[in-house]
Design an enzyme around this catalytic site. Sequence first.
Site, mmCIF file in Angstrom:
data_model
loop_
_atom_site.group_PDB
_atom_site.id
_atom_site.type_symbol
_atom_site.label_atom_id
_atom_site.label_comp_id
_atom_site.label_asym_id
_atom_site.label_seq_id
_atom_site.Cartn_x
_atom_site.Cartn_y
_atom_site.Cartn_z
ATOM 1 N N GLU A 21 59.933 58.411 35.620
ATOM 2 C CA GLU A 21 60.418 59.318 36.679
ATOM 3 C C GLU A 21 60.514 58.488 37.941
ATOM 4 O O GLU A 21 59.520 57.926 38.403
ATOM 5 C CB GLU A 21 59.456 60.496 36.904
ATOM 6 C CG GLU A 21 59.495 61.527 35.800
ATOM 7 C CD GLU A 21 58.676 62.784 36.115
ATOM 8 O OE1 GLU A 21 58.567 63.169 37.302
ATOM 9 O OE2 GLU A 21 58.132 63.360 35.158
ATOM 10 N N GLU A 64 51.899 63.346 33.217
ATOM 11 C CA GLU A 64 51.059 63.446 34.438
ATOM 12 C C GLU A 64 49.734 64.173 34.185
ATOM 13 O O GLU A 64 49.367 65.085 34.924
ATOM 14 C CB GLU A 64 51.847 64.128 35.567
ATOM 15 C CG GLU A 64 53.049 63.304 36.007
ATOM 16 C CD GLU A 64 53.765 63.812 37.246
ATOM 17 O OE1 GLU A 64 53.504 64.957 37.691
ATOM 18 O OE2 GLU A 64 54.601 63.049 37.774
HETATM 19 O O1 AHR Z 1 60.752 65.784 38.093
HETATM 20 C C1 AHR Z 1 60.096 66.918 38.565
HETATM 21 C C2 AHR Z 1 58.600 66.890 38.299
HETATM 22 O O2 AHR Z 1 58.017 65.839 39.005
HETATM 23 C C3 AHR Z 1 58.175 66.638 36.871
HETATM 24 O O3 AHR Z 1 58.145 67.799 36.118
HETATM 25 C C4 AHR Z 1 56.805 66.078 37.025
HETATM 26 O O4 AHR Z 1 56.453 65.222 35.972
HETATM 27 C C5 AHR Z 1 56.832 65.388 38.371
HETATM 28 O O5 AHR Z 1 55.747 65.712 39.137
#
Ligand code: AHR
Length: 480
Positions: A288, A168
């Site tokens: 994610e 990110e």
């Molecule tokens: O999964 C939790 C957080 O969410 C991670 O660290 C990040 O990549 C995302 O914003």
Amino acid sequence: MQGKIEVGREIGATGEKLWGSFVEQMGRAIYGGIYDPQSDRADERGFRKDVLDSVRRLQLPIVRYPGGNFVSGYDWKDGIGTHRPRRLNLAWTQIEPNTIGLHEFYDWSKLAGTEVMMAINLGTATLRDALELVEYTNFPGGTEWSELRRNNGREEPFGFRYWCLGNEMDGLWQIGSMPAAEYAYKAREVSKLIKVIDPQIRTTLVGSSSPYLPTFPEWEKTVLDIAYEQVDYISLHRYYTHVKEGGWRAYLDQDRDLAEYIEKVSEIVQETKARKNSTHDVRLALDEWNVWHVENDSSADRWRVSDVRVENVYNFADAMLIAELVCVMANHCDWVQVGCFAQLINVIGLIMTENGGRMFEQTSYYPFLFASNHLNGKIREVRVVGENADRIRAAWCERKNGYAVLAVNGDERESAQLTLEVSADAEVTAEIMCAAPGDKNSFDEPKKVVPKTAEVMRRGGKMTVEMPPFSMLMLRCEQK
Ligand code: AHR
């Protein structure tokens, strides 16, 4: 409602890493989650055996580690050898004791029957750090870093194949966030050179953190333009939460948003490939994804090892949405080849533990289990034909000697009678999950919402299964 399941053209085959998960050095994911030496459920190394049993059932092909936001401030050298410094975990305002590092997490992954997808720090760390890390993990021996690994007890290389090039990096919250072009040049060099160390390596370029950030889609266009030839995947991150209007229907309809996001990013990839006249293929890593209700985020505790962070307890409506997102991923498997359900334990987790005590599997555990256990193979387009059938979502997977179908009836009032074709000698297994939208599992009632055997009526070459309102069905049909 009567619905006939019709199967169409082949979309593609699920990549072998589609149903992976994610464990971050965050909250109680590691300390109090997978590792809890105080617990009488822990093995001699301190790994919780009950958690391991539960994780093994998921048959995870991959687990992303060690972050997430955490990785952008992490020095991997703190997690090897005998000197384990206590450090600030700046991403999550916690203390990182570095008790669990590279070797320990690798050992855990083997016990869990999975493979590690490593993330590289591209926030505070340099190209040199990344190269030393890969020399340490993937080079056989005879050099400073590979010999150090051997001295630390691991004779053979770890051979990590999947690597994330940061996390990110477009988000201001990220440690060392940077503009797209700056990130892309750094990531490109890392990817190019770690593949020189080990040509088997497959890398994931960071995409936008969300399609609703102003960085999207310019970020994707810029980073792909610069690094297209050197990488194998571009990442997508997507979390869903409650909607303000429209009730459960609108809540569940968010699956369409994921489909659109995937389609937009895949278009950018195709445009880039065409513009560059490239023969190289880049695919998507949804590394994610989950439901995340941010209202439960607040924790007064800071700067401790096992501070609570985002321990959402999921209800059945959340599980229904997750089942629909599974269908979207399967139905886009030609593009989405890697997936990491975020996350595995305690932190927005599939599995919850008490420090030293009990555990339970969340409602969300089951749709994910259905996917990881049964939706592996060729995915075909599937249509549910019938009046009001638009509330039914489905994914259909060709399996050795048969098929598996996941169906979700998101209608709160109407049940659905699904009809499928079946030959006389086929063995059919059907599980149904049905509960009130707000029902949850908990430490006291760990099995309140679990799948049950569904009744299948067979006549001639057809079978019918009744799906109650607000339910999901996992059906498998196997030729004997
Ligand atoms: O999964 C939790 C957080 O969410 C991670 O660290 C990040 O990549 C995302 O914003």
